[in-house]
Design a protein around this motif. Structure first.
Motif, PDB file in Angstrom:
ATOM      1  N   ASN A  28      22.334  26.055  64.825  1.00 56.35           N
ATOM      2  CA  ASN A  28      23.454  26.935  64.503  1.00 56.35           C
ATOM      3  C   ASN A  28      23.831  26.814  63.030  1.00 56.35           C
ATOM      4  OD1 ASN A  28      23.533  27.652  67.172  1.00 56.35           O
ATOM      5  ND2 ASN A  28      25.206  26.271  67.695  1.00 56.35           N
ATOM      6  N   ARG A  29      23.878  25.582  62.538  1.00 51.75           N
ATOM      7  CA  ARG A  29      24.231  25.347  61.143  1.00 51.75           C
ATOM      8  C   ARG A  29      23.142  25.927  60.233  1.00 51.75           C
ATOM      9  NH1 ARG A  29      24.894  20.161  61.497  1.00 51.75           N
ATOM     10  NH2 ARG A  29      22.874  19.565  60.687  1.00 51.75           N
ATOM     11  N   TYR A  30      21.878  25.715  60.598  1.00 47.57           N
ATOM     12  CA  TYR A  30      20.783  26.224  59.782  1.00 47.57           C
ATOM     13  C   TYR A  30      20.786  27.755  59.762  1.00 47.57           C
ATOM     14  CZ  TYR A  30      18.980  21.457  59.974  1.00 47.57           C
ATOM     15  OH  TYR A  30      18.832  20.105  59.877  1.00 47.57           O
ATOM     16  N   TYR A  33      23.303  28.853  57.229  1.00 44.73           N
ATOM     17  CA  TYR A  33      22.782  28.693  55.872  1.00 44.73           C
ATOM     18  C   TYR A  33      21.772  29.787  55.559  1.00 44.73           C
ATOM     19  CZ  TYR A  33      24.699  23.939  56.211  1.00 44.73           C
ATOM     20  OH  TYR A  33      25.509  22.863  56.379  1.00 44.73           O
ATOM     21  N   LEU A  34      20.904  30.081  56.513  1.00 41.72           N
ATOM     22  CA  LEU A  34      19.910  31.125  56.330  1.00 41.72           C
ATOM     23  C   LEU A  34      20.596  32.452  56.042  1.00 41.72           C
ATOM     24  CD1 LEU A  34      16.918  32.044  56.540  1.00 41.72           C
ATOM     25  CD2 LEU A  34      17.354  32.467  58.956  1.00 41.72           C
ATOM     26  N   GLY A  35      21.653  32.742  56.787  1.00 45.10           N
ATOM     27  CA  GLY A  35      22.392  33.986  56.589  1.00 45.10           C
ATOM     28  C   GLY A  35      23.083  34.059  55.241  1.00 45.10           C
ATOM     29  N   GLU A  36      23.409  32.910  54.661  1.00 47.09           N
ATOM     30  CA  GLU A  36      24.050  32.894  53.347  1.00 47.09           C
ATOM     31  C   GLU A  36      23.039  33.144  52.227  1.00 47.09           C
ATOM     32  OE1 GLU A  36      25.889  29.067  53.142  1.00 47.09           O
ATOM     33  OE2 GLU A  36      27.439  29.580  54.590  1.00 47.09           O
ATOM     34  N   VAL A  37      21.781  32.815  52.470  1.00 42.61           N
ATOM     35  CA  VAL A  37      20.772  32.890  51.419  1.00 42.61           C
ATOM     36  C   VAL A  37      19.898  34.133  51.546  1.00 42.61           C
ATOM     37  CG1 VAL A  37      18.765  31.720  50.435  1.00 42.61           C
ATOM     38  CG2 VAL A  37      20.734  30.387  51.173  1.00 42.61           C
ATOM     39  N   PRO A  75      19.419  31.329  67.391  1.00 44.16           N
ATOM     40  CA  PRO A  75      20.549  31.599  66.514  1.00 44.16           C
ATOM     41  C   PRO A  75      20.250  32.810  65.650  1.00 44.16           C
ATOM     42  CG  PRO A  75      19.251  29.805  65.653  1.00 44.16           C
ATOM     43  CD  PRO A  75      18.624  30.210  66.962  1.00 44.16           C
ATOM     44  N   LEU A  76      21.110  33.779  65.676  1.00 43.33           N
ATOM     45  CA  LEU A  76      20.931  34.951  64.841  1.00 43.33           C
ATOM     46  C   LEU A  76      21.746  34.771  63.573  1.00 43.33           C
ATOM     47  CD1 LEU A  76      21.242  37.759  67.528  1.00 43.33           C
ATOM     48  CD2 LEU A  76      19.170  36.861  66.486  1.00 43.33           C
ATOM     49  N   PRO A  77      21.171  35.067  62.425  1.00 45.50           N
ATOM     50  CA  PRO A  77      21.936  34.936  61.191  1.00 45.50           C
ATOM     51  C   PRO A  77      23.048  35.983  61.160  1.00 45.50           C
ATOM     52  CG  PRO A  77      19.778  35.878  60.764  1.00 45.50           C
ATOM     53  CD  PRO A  77      19.813  35.503  62.211  1.00 45.50           C
ATOM     54  N   GLU A  81      27.741  42.391  56.782  1.00 43.33           N
ATOM     55  CA  GLU A  81      29.167  42.677  56.927  1.00 43.33           C
ATOM     56  C   GLU A  81      29.946  41.410  57.282  1.00 43.33           C
ATOM     57  OE1 GLU A  81      26.784  44.484  58.622  1.00 43.33           O
ATOM     58  OE2 GLU A  81      26.788  46.196  57.269  1.00 43.33           O
ATOM     59  N   GLU A  82      29.387  40.596  58.170  1.00 45.78           N
ATOM     60  CA  GLU A  82      30.049  39.350  58.546  1.00 45.78           C
ATOM     61  C   GLU A  82      30.130  38.394  57.361  1.00 45.78           C
ATOM     62  OE1 GLU A  82      28.833  39.109  63.271  1.00 45.78           O
ATOM     63  OE2 GLU A  82      27.464  38.312  61.767  1.00 45.78           O
ATOM     64  N   LEU A  83      29.057  38.335  56.569  1.00 45.05           N
ATOM     65  CA  LEU A  83      29.073  37.485  55.383  1.00 45.05           C
ATOM     66  C   LEU A  83      30.107  37.967  54.368  1.00 45.05           C
ATOM     67  CD1 LEU A  83      25.281  36.824  54.814  1.00 45.05           C
ATOM     68  CD2 LEU A  83      27.001  35.184  55.526  1.00 45.05           C
ATOM     69  N   ALA A  84      30.183  39.281  54.180  1.00 49.12           N
ATOM     70  CA  ALA A  84      31.157  39.830  53.227  1.00 49.12           C
ATOM     71  C   ALA A  84      32.577  39.531  53.692  1.00 49.12           C
ATOM     72  CB  ALA A  84      30.948  41.334  53.075  1.00 49.12           C
ATOM     73  N   ALA A  85      32.846  39.690  54.991  1.00 50.30           N
ATOM     74  CA  ALA A  85      34.187  39.412  55.520  1.00 50.30           C
ATOM     75  C   ALA A  85      34.532  37.940  55.356  1.00 50.30           C
ATOM     76  CB  ALA A  85      34.264  39.818  56.995  1.00 50.30           C
ATOM     77  N   ALA A  86      33.572  37.065  55.609  1.00 48.80           N
ATOM     78  CA  ALA A  86      33.822  35.626  55.456  1.00 48.80           C
ATOM     79  C   ALA A  86      34.069  35.283  53.998  1.00 48.80           C
ATOM     80  CB  ALA A  86      32.642  34.826  56.000  1.00 48.80           C
ATOM     81  N   SER A  87      33.327  35.913  53.096  1.00 51.89           N
ATOM     82  CA  SER A  87      33.491  35.664  51.669  1.00 51.89           C
ATOM     83  C   SER A  87      34.873  36.115  51.208  1.00 51.89           C
ATOM     84  CB  SER A  87      32.399  36.394  50.889  1.00 51.89           C
ATOM     85  OG  SER A  87      32.555  36.197  49.519  1.00 51.89           O
ATOM     86  N   GLU A  88      35.316  37.281  51.685  1.00 53.10           N
ATOM     87  CA  GLU A  88      36.651  37.781  51.339  1.00 53.10           C
ATOM     88  C   GLU A  88      37.732  36.859  51.879  1.00 53.10           C
ATOM     89  OE1 GLU A  88      36.920  41.774  52.776  1.00 53.10           O
ATOM     90  OE2 GLU A  88      35.298  42.473  51.480  1.00 53.10           O
ATOM     91  N   ALA A  89      37.544  36.350  53.084  1.00 50.50           N
ATOM     92  CA  ALA A  89      38.524  35.434  53.678  1.00 50.50           C
ATOM     93  C   ALA A  89      38.582  34.141  52.877  1.00 50.50           C
ATOM     94  CB  ALA A  89      38.164  35.145  55.131  1.00 50.50           C
ATOM     95  N   ASP A  90      37.418  33.627  52.455  1.00 52.23           N
ATOM     96  CA  ASP A  90      37.386  32.408  51.638  1.00 52.23           C
ATOM     97  C   ASP A  90      38.095  32.627  50.314  1.00 52.23           C
ATOM     98  OD1 ASP A  90      36.004  31.048  53.577  1.00 52.23           O
ATOM     99  OD2 ASP A  90      34.045  31.261  52.612  1.00 52.23           O
TER     100      ASP A  90
END
Length: 103
Positions: A28-30, A33-37, A75-77, A81-90
């Motif tokens: 799950n953690r990997y 990370y994969l989804g971030e890169v 695990p699906l990356p 859209e999910e990455l952008a939402a998480a980035s905005e929340a951060d």
């Protein structure tokens, strides 16, 4: 039947509570990370190339695809859209904490 816990719900001496919760699988953690890169379009390209290789007889590509497609726990990356939402929340959290710190 013997009581194994005290009045506060704690285990009595000599009565182990058990192994506890299993740790989260590292996959799950990997995957996060994969989804971030790896972008979504790069990931799709990787799948297409792997599929082409599997169809051409590459046993490793075929095995990887089969494992990925048939696994119940794959695990699906996250999506772009999910990455952008998480980035905005951060970014919002950082801005809020910066205002709390003051000058």
């Amino acid at each position: 039947m013997e009581e194994k816990r005290d009045a506060r719900g704690r285990f009595l001496p000599g009565h182990a509570g058990g192994p506890g919760r299993k740790p989260k699988p590292p996959g799950n953690r990997y995957a996060r990370y994969l989804g971030e890169v790896v972008t979504e379009s790069e990931f799709k390209r990787l799948i297409r190339v792997t599929l082409e290789r599997a169809q051409s007889g590459d046993a490793k590509a075929r095995d990887w695809l089969a494992k990925w497609l048939l696994s119940k726990d794959r695990p699906l990356p996250p999506t772009a859209e999910e990455l952008a939402a998480a980035s905005e929340a951060d970014a919002g959290e950082r801005e809020t904490s910066d205002r709390r710190k003051g000058p």
